[in-house]
Design a protein around this motif. Sequence first.
Motif, PDB file in Angstrom:
ATOM      1  N   ASN A 154       1.164  -9.198  -4.583  1.00 12.19           N
ATOM      2  CA  ASN A 154      -0.037  -9.801  -5.165  1.00 12.19           C
ATOM      3  C   ASN A 154      -1.176  -8.806  -5.325  1.00 12.19           C
ATOM      4  OD1 ASN A 154       0.551 -12.888  -5.182  1.00 12.19           O
ATOM      5  ND2 ASN A 154       1.239 -12.192  -3.168  1.00 12.19           N
ATOM      6  N   PHE A 155      -1.050  -7.647  -4.685  1.00 14.72           N
ATOM      7  CA  PHE A 155      -2.016  -6.569  -4.899  1.00 14.72           C
ATOM      8  C   PHE A 155      -1.351  -5.239  -4.582  1.00 14.72           C
ATOM      9  CE2 PHE A 155      -2.720  -8.033  -0.562  1.00 14.72           C
ATOM     10  CZ  PHE A 155      -2.880  -6.882   0.197  1.00 14.72           C
ATOM     11  N   ILE A 156      -1.843  -4.200  -5.213  1.00 15.60           N
ATOM     12  CA  ILE A 156      -1.304  -2.850  -5.069  1.00 15.60           C
ATOM     13  C   ILE A 156      -2.432  -1.930  -4.606  1.00 15.60           C
ATOM     14  CG2 ILE A 156      -0.318  -0.861  -6.275  1.00 15.60           C
ATOM     15  CD1 ILE A 156       1.684  -3.128  -6.017  1.00 15.60           C
ATOM     16  N   VAL A 157      -2.169  -1.183  -3.540  1.00 17.94           N
ATOM     17  CA  VAL A 157      -3.162  -0.242  -3.006  1.00 17.94           C
ATOM     18  C   VAL A 157      -2.576   1.167  -3.075  1.00 17.94           C
ATOM     19  CG1 VAL A 157      -4.589   0.375  -1.026  1.00 17.94           C
ATOM     20  CG2 VAL A 157      -4.017  -2.031  -1.448  1.00 17.94           C
ATOM     21  N   THR A 158      -3.369   2.094  -3.584  1.00 19.24           N
ATOM     22  CA  THR A 158      -2.897   3.462  -3.759  1.00 19.24           C
ATOM     23  C   THR A 158      -3.777   4.435  -2.967  1.00 19.24           C
ATOM     24  OG1 THR A 158      -4.283   3.896  -5.698  1.00 19.24           O
ATOM     25  CG2 THR A 158      -2.147   2.876  -6.098  1.00 19.24           C
ATOM     26  N   PRO A 159      -3.224   5.549  -2.504  1.00 15.89           N
ATOM     27  CA  PRO A 159      -4.034   6.521  -1.765  1.00 15.89           C
ATOM     28  C   PRO A 159      -4.970   7.328  -2.660  1.00 15.89           C
ATOM     29  CG  PRO A 159      -1.774   7.296  -1.960  1.00 15.89           C
ATOM     30  CD  PRO A 159      -1.794   5.911  -2.510  1.00 15.89           C
ATOM     31  N   VAL A 160      -4.662   7.365  -3.967  1.00 16.47           N
ATOM     32  CA  VAL A 160      -5.482   8.114  -4.923  1.00 16.47           C
ATOM     33  C   VAL A 160      -5.696   7.268  -6.172  1.00 16.47           C
ATOM     34  CG1 VAL A 160      -4.680  10.373  -4.117  1.00 16.47           C
ATOM     35  CG2 VAL A 160      -3.446   9.209  -5.956  1.00 16.47           C
ATOM     36  N   LEU A 161      -6.602   7.717  -7.026  1.00 17.45           N
ATOM     37  CA  LEU A 161      -6.865   7.038  -8.291  1.00 17.45           C
ATOM     38  C   LEU A 161      -5.825   7.461  -9.315  1.00 17.45           C
ATOM     39  CD1 LEU A 161      -8.599   5.320 -10.201  1.00 17.45           C
ATOM     40  CD2 LEU A 161     -10.096   7.301 -10.512  1.00 17.45           C
ATOM     41  N   ARG A 162      -5.005   6.513  -9.751  1.00 17.33           N
ATOM     42  CA  ARG A 162      -3.973   6.770 -10.763  1.00 17.33           C
ATOM     43  C   ARG A 162      -4.168   5.800 -11.920  1.00 17.33           C
ATOM     44  NH1 ARG A 162       1.016   9.401  -9.515  1.00 17.33           N
ATOM     45  NH2 ARG A 162       1.565   8.625 -11.584  1.00 17.33           N
ATOM     46  N   GLU A 163      -4.517   6.339 -13.082  1.00 12.60           N
ATOM     47  CA  GLU A 163      -4.810   5.474 -14.218  1.00 12.60           C
ATOM     48  C   GLU A 163      -3.559   4.773 -14.744  1.00 12.60           C
ATOM     49  OE1 GLU A 163      -7.354   7.081 -17.189  1.00 12.60           O
ATOM     50  OE2 GLU A 163      -8.748   7.966 -15.745  1.00 12.60           O
ATOM     51  N   ASP A 164      -2.391   5.402 -14.610  1.00  9.88           N
ATOM     52  CA  ASP A 164      -1.176   4.747 -15.090  1.00  9.88           C
ATOM     53  C   ASP A 164      -0.852   3.514 -14.244  1.00  9.88           C
ATOM     54  OD1 ASP A 164      -0.594   6.347 -12.879  1.00  9.88           O
ATOM     55  OD2 ASP A 164       1.345   7.010 -13.632  1.00  9.88           O
ATOM     56  N   ILE A 165      -1.138   3.580 -12.938  1.00 11.65           N
ATOM     57  CA  ILE A 165      -0.935   2.414 -12.081  1.00 11.65           C
ATOM     58  C   ILE A 165      -1.941   1.321 -12.433  1.00 11.65           C
ATOM     59  CG2 ILE A 165      -1.028   1.565  -9.697  1.00 11.65           C
ATOM     60  CD1 ILE A 165       0.103   4.235  -8.792  1.00 11.65           C
ATOM     61  N   ALA A 166      -3.168   1.722 -12.734  1.00 10.06           N
ATOM     62  CA  ALA A 166      -4.186   0.754 -13.148  1.00 10.06           C
ATOM     63  C   ALA A 166      -3.723  -0.022 -14.371  1.00 10.06           C
ATOM     64  CB  ALA A 166      -5.500   1.466 -13.445  1.00 10.06           C
ATOM     65  N   GLY A 220       0.809  -1.203   0.000  1.00 10.76           N
ATOM     66  CA  GLY A 220       0.000   0.000   0.000  1.00 10.76           C
ATOM     67  C   GLY A 220       0.844   1.253   0.000  1.00 10.76           C
ATOM     68  N   SER A 221       0.162   2.396  -0.056  1.00 12.98           N
ATOM     69  CA  SER A 221       0.820   3.707  -0.123  1.00 12.98           C
ATOM     70  C   SER A 221       1.681   3.839  -1.373  1.00 12.98           C
ATOM     71  CB  SER A 221       1.671   3.964   1.134  1.00 12.98           C
ATOM     72  OG  SER A 221       0.875   3.956   2.291  1.00 12.98           O
ATOM     73  N   VAL A 222       1.262   3.181  -2.446  1.00 18.65           N
ATOM     74  CA  VAL A 222       1.975   3.262  -3.726  1.00 18.65           C
ATOM     75  C   VAL A 222       1.491   4.506  -4.464  1.00 18.65           C
ATOM     76  CG1 VAL A 222       2.379   2.127  -5.944  1.00 18.65           C
ATOM     77  CG2 VAL A 222       2.254   0.763  -3.833  1.00 18.65           C
ATOM     78  N   THR A 223       2.426   5.365  -4.864  1.00 18.46           N
ATOM     79  CA  THR A 223       2.047   6.667  -5.424  1.00 18.46           C
ATOM     80  C   THR A 223       2.417   6.876  -6.895  1.00 18.46           C
ATOM     81  OG1 THR A 223       4.105   7.620  -4.575  1.00 18.46           O
ATOM     82  CG2 THR A 223       2.147   7.801  -3.174  1.00 18.46           C
ATOM     83  N   ASP A 224       3.192   5.966  -7.481  1.00 21.24           N
ATOM     84  CA  ASP A 224       3.517   6.130  -8.904  1.00 21.24           C
ATOM     85  C   ASP A 224       3.735   4.769  -9.547  1.00 21.24           C
ATOM     86  OD1 ASP A 224       6.471   5.436  -8.797  1.00 21.24           O
ATOM     87  OD2 ASP A 224       6.484   7.203  -7.508  1.00 21.24           O
ATOM     88  N   VAL A 225       3.746   4.748 -10.869  1.00 23.52           N
ATOM     89  CA  VAL A 225       3.783   3.490 -11.598  1.00 23.52           C
ATOM     90  C   VAL A 225       5.125   2.776 -11.456  1.00 23.52           C
ATOM     91  CG1 VAL A 225       4.542   4.467 -13.820  1.00 23.52           C
ATOM     92  CG2 VAL A 225       3.093   2.411 -13.783  1.00 23.52           C
ATOM     93  N   ALA A 226       6.217   3.523 -11.308  1.00 22.86           N
ATOM     94  CA  ALA A 226       7.527   2.896 -11.117  1.00 22.86           C
ATOM     95  C   ALA A 226       7.558   2.108  -9.814  1.00 22.86           C
ATOM     96  CB  ALA A 226       8.627   3.954 -11.135  1.00 22.86           C
ATOM     97  N   GLN A 227       6.997   2.708  -8.778  1.00 20.37           N
ATOM     98  CA  GLN A 227       6.931   2.038  -7.486  1.00 20.37           C
ATOM     99  C   GLN A 227       6.061   0.782  -7.576  1.00 20.37           C
ATOM    100  OE1 GLN A 227       5.052   4.354  -4.403  1.00 20.37           O
ATOM    101  NE2 GLN A 227       6.207   3.368  -2.755  1.00 20.37           N
ATOM    102  N   ALA A 228       4.928   0.889  -8.245  1.00 14.85           N
ATOM    103  CA  ALA A 228       4.049  -0.269  -8.417  1.00 14.85           C
ATOM    104  C   ALA A 228       4.759  -1.397  -9.149  1.00 14.85           C
ATOM    105  CB  ALA A 228       2.785   0.142  -9.178  1.00 14.85           C
ATOM    106  N   SER A 229       5.473  -1.050 -10.214  1.00 13.68           N
ATOM    107  CA  SER A 229       6.187  -2.063 -10.992  1.00 13.68           C
ATOM    108  C   SER A 229       7.288  -2.722 -10.176  1.00 13.68           C
ATOM    109  CB  SER A 229       6.778  -1.423 -12.255  1.00 13.68           C
ATOM    110  OG  SER A 229       5.756  -0.937 -13.100  1.00 13.68           O
ATOM    111  N   LEU A 230       7.987  -1.931  -9.374  1.00 11.72           N
ATOM    112  CA  LEU A 230       9.047  -2.473  -8.524  1.00 11.72           C
ATOM    113  C   LEU A 230       8.481  -3.505  -7.551  1.00 11.72           C
ATOM    114  CD1 LEU A 230      11.881  -2.540  -7.246  1.00 11.72           C
ATOM    115  CD2 LEU A 230      11.212  -0.534  -5.888  1.00 11.72           C
ATOM    116  N   TYR A 231       7.383  -3.151  -6.885  1.00 13.64           N
ATOM    117  CA  TYR A 231       6.826  -4.070  -5.903  1.00 13.64           C
ATOM    118  C   TYR A 231       6.205  -5.300  -6.550  1.00 13.64           C
ATOM    119  CZ  TYR A 231       7.846  -1.119  -1.934  1.00 13.64           C
ATOM    120  OH  TYR A 231       8.503  -0.414  -0.961  1.00 13.64           O
ATOM    121  N   MET A 232       5.650  -5.163  -7.734  1.00 13.34           N
ATOM    122  CA  MET A 232       5.145  -6.348  -8.424  1.00 13.34           C
ATOM    123  C   MET A 232       6.289  -7.276  -8.795  1.00 13.34           C
ATOM    124  SD  MET A 232       1.878  -5.169 -10.745  1.00 13.34           S
ATOM    125  CE  MET A 232       2.567  -3.643 -11.423  1.00 13.34           C
TER     126      MET A 232
END
Length: 221
Positions: free
Chosen positions: A94-106, A77-89
């Motif tokens: 197994n799941f990514i939680v963000t504080p806001v709606l980010r279409e690039d992370i989606a 959780g607390s993932v704020t940008d797509v680079a961070q999401a990709s790193l953790y994946m």
Amino acid sequence: MAQFTRLEVAQAMKDTGMIPLFFHNDLELSKNILKACYDGGARLLEFTARGDFAHEVFGELTKYAVKELPGIIMGVGSVTDVAQASLYMALGANFIVTPVLREDIAIACNRRKVLWSPGCGSLTEIARAEELGCEIVKLFPGDIYGPQFVKGVKGPQPWTSIMPTGGVSPTMENLKGWFSAGVICVGMGSQLISKEIVANRDYAALEQKVKEALAIIEGLR
């Protein structure tokens, strides 16, 4: 790479009804916290990646979970940008939680078929998240909106699955308010894994709190 599909993760969220949220930069402490939650019956953990070198802790914690805690689903959780999401994946989230709606992370999560849950605060944001393929929407901060907001959303959109985070505590009164309003799951951080538990390394107390919270949720359903 994720060990579980997004549909498996969504089903586990619905089945258990609760996700503990936790971050600490001490790996051994984090392992003990994770095991206490697991022994208490939790089957998901949201690692709230808010500290320096958090990805290093998560990587090692996930290796431990895969080896020692069969069936535990690790997310971030607390993932704020797509680079961070990709790193953790790449580290096994197994799941990514963000504080806001980010279409690039989606897009990044959907490409890998990893469940993502964006923080939303309006019906418009919730609808957009669902259009982007979101299975379970995070209501954040939950204590600002409250159960009445959930009831309001479920009126015109009964198909919407909502997970509040923030303002959720492991008490009958609090959990009854949320689940009566129609939430599918709750995220619980410091109200469950308190500063006292962490400071005292009281893992037995945490295990018991998790058991009690899950029993309340089961009874409310």
